[in-house]
Motif scaffolding. Structure first.
Motif, PDB file in Angstrom:
ATOM      1  N   UNK A  67      43.319  31.044  35.205  1.00  0.00           N
ATOM      2  CA  UNK A  67      44.055  32.287  35.002  1.00  0.00           C
ATOM      3  C   UNK A  67      43.135  33.486  35.204  1.00  0.00           C
ATOM      4  N   UNK A  68      43.754  34.575  35.589  1.00  0.00           N
ATOM      5  CA  UNK A  68      43.106  35.879  35.743  1.00  0.00           C
ATOM      6  C   UNK A  68      43.851  36.799  34.771  1.00  0.00           C
ATOM      7  N   UNK A  69      43.561  36.685  33.457  1.00  0.00           N
ATOM      8  CA  UNK A  69      44.380  37.373  32.450  1.00  0.00           C
ATOM      9  C   UNK A  69      44.397  38.891  32.564  1.00  0.00           C
ATOM     10  N   UNK A  70      43.333  39.478  33.035  1.00  0.00           N
ATOM     11  CA  UNK A  70      43.280  40.938  33.189  1.00  0.00           C
ATOM     12  C   UNK A  70      43.693  41.379  34.583  1.00  0.00           C
ATOM     13  N   UNK A  71      44.090  40.433  35.426  1.00  0.00           N
ATOM     14  CA  UNK A  71      44.547  40.695  36.794  1.00  0.00           C
ATOM     15  C   UNK A  71      43.467  41.374  37.640  1.00  0.00           C
ATOM     16  N   UNK A  72      42.199  41.140  37.355  1.00  0.00           N
ATOM     17  CA  UNK A  72      41.121  41.789  38.094  1.00  0.00           C
ATOM     18  C   UNK A  72      41.101  41.359  39.566  1.00  0.00           C
ATOM     19  N   UNK A  73      41.239  40.074  39.821  1.00  0.00           N
ATOM     20  CA  UNK A  73      41.251  39.594  41.208  1.00  0.00           C
ATOM     21  C   UNK A  73      42.500  40.103  41.911  1.00  0.00           C
ATOM     22  N   UNK A  74      43.631  40.019  41.226  1.00  0.00           N
ATOM     23  CA  UNK A  74      44.891  40.511  41.792  1.00  0.00           C
ATOM     24  C   UNK A  74      44.746  41.982  42.185  1.00  0.00           C
ATOM     25  N   UNK A  75      44.181  42.800  41.276  1.00  0.00           N
ATOM     26  CA  UNK A  75      44.014  44.231  41.549  1.00  0.00           C
ATOM     27  C   UNK A  75      43.050  44.457  42.711  1.00  0.00           C
ATOM     28  N   UNK A  76      41.929  43.755  42.688  1.00  0.00           N
ATOM     29  CA  UNK A  76      40.904  43.937  43.717  1.00  0.00           C
ATOM     30  C   UNK A  76      41.452  43.588  45.102  1.00  0.00           C
ATOM     31  N   UNK A  77      42.359  42.621  45.151  1.00  0.00           N
ATOM     32  CA  UNK A  77      42.948  42.204  46.426  1.00  0.00           C
ATOM     33  C   UNK A  77      44.225  42.976  46.755  1.00  0.00           C
ATOM     34  N   UNK A  78      44.650  43.851  45.856  1.00  0.00           N
ATOM     35  CA  UNK A  78      45.850  44.638  46.107  1.00  0.00           C
ATOM     36  C   UNK A  78      47.130  43.823  46.018  1.00  0.00           C
ATOM     37  N   UNK A  79      47.107  42.759  45.246  1.00  0.00           N
ATOM     38  CA  UNK A  79      48.285  41.890  45.145  1.00  0.00           C
ATOM     39  C   UNK A  79      49.251  42.401  44.099  1.00  0.00           C
ATOM     40  N   UNK A  80      50.517  42.330  44.446  1.00  0.00           N
ATOM     41  CA  UNK A  80      51.573  42.654  43.496  1.00  0.00           C
ATOM     42  C   UNK A  80      52.422  41.426  43.237  1.00  0.00           C
ATOM     43  N   UNK A  81      52.450  40.534  44.193  1.00  0.00           N
ATOM     44  CA  UNK A  81      53.243  39.311  44.096  1.00  0.00           C
ATOM     45  C   UNK A  81      52.296  38.133  44.219  1.00  0.00           C
ATOM     46  N   UNK A  82      52.856  36.950  44.331  1.00  0.00           N
ATOM     47  CA  UNK A  82      52.044  35.773  44.548  1.00  0.00           C
ATOM     48  C   UNK A  82      51.475  35.769  45.950  1.00  0.00           C
ATOM     49  N   UNK A  83      50.399  35.099  46.123  1.00  0.00           N
ATOM     50  CA  UNK A  83      49.699  35.061  47.399  1.00  0.00           C
ATOM     51  C   UNK A  83      49.113  33.673  47.619  1.00  0.00           C
TER      52      UNK A  83
END
Length: 188
Positions: free
Chosen positions: A125-141
């Motif tokens: 899990x990425x609980x703080x969404x750091x990877x998601x944010x860094x990659x600009x993700x809003x949805x699943x990828x």
């Protein structure tokens, strides 16, 4: 569910990158143009015990398919992970590929989610969404990195736009999986 493209208008939603090519440049906010590995490798994910694991360590020494899901309560994501659970480990081992799911949740939710979906491959899990944010993700990828190279990227346009699993498996050399769980009807 796989991907790391921030500007859909500027970049394709799905692209395959040759395994022999230089590391793929992935637009992602301020680091636009840097390879995925350099962009997020230092960030951590958590395993089911809450232990921090550097994201880059997940794919640095091996070929992997990384599936980022929106969250564990998303019904569509749950169904997709249920299908991922049907991939025999022997198929992945034959192709020397590891399957990894990363969710946006607390690590406490990993075990119940795996029990619910039957998923037994690697999950973090990425609980703080750091990877998601860094990659600009809003949805699943979905991404298929190996070492510092990205071989495939797919960004969902909406919650129903998951890349067919067999298409992703084919790209990394995993044999076709029959996802139908329907019982056979014998006509007499």
């Amino acid at each position: 569910m796989l991907g790391a493209m921030a500007d859909l208008a500027l970049a394709p939603v799905t692209r395959q990158v040759s395994g022999r090519a230089a590391p793929a440049a992935v637009p992602s906010g301020p680091e636009r143009g840097q390879p995925l590995a350099a962009t997020v490798a230092e960030l951590s994910v958590l395993d089911a015990s809450g232990r921090q694991v550097p994201f880059g360590a997940l794919f640095r020494e091996r070929r992997v398919i990384v599936v980022f899901v929106r969250h564990f309560l998303c019904y569509i994501c749950k169904e997709y992970v249920e299908d991922l659970a049907k991939i025999p480990k022997s198929f992945l081992q034959e192709a020397n590929v590891t399957l990894i799911v990363i969710g946006q949740s607390s690590y406490h939710h990993i075990e119940p989610f795996c029990k619910l979906t039957g998923y037994s491959h690697e999950i973090y899990v990425d609980p703080e969404r750091e990877i998601y944010k860094k990659l600009g993700m809003k949805r699943g990828e979905e991404i298929a990195p190996s070492g510092n190279n990205i071989h495939f990227i797919h960004r969902d346009r909406n919650r129903l736009d998951h890349k067919p699993i067999n298409s992703v498996l084919q790209l990394v050399g995993v044999q076709h999986v029959d996802f139908t769980s329907r019982s056979s009807v014998i006509h007499v």
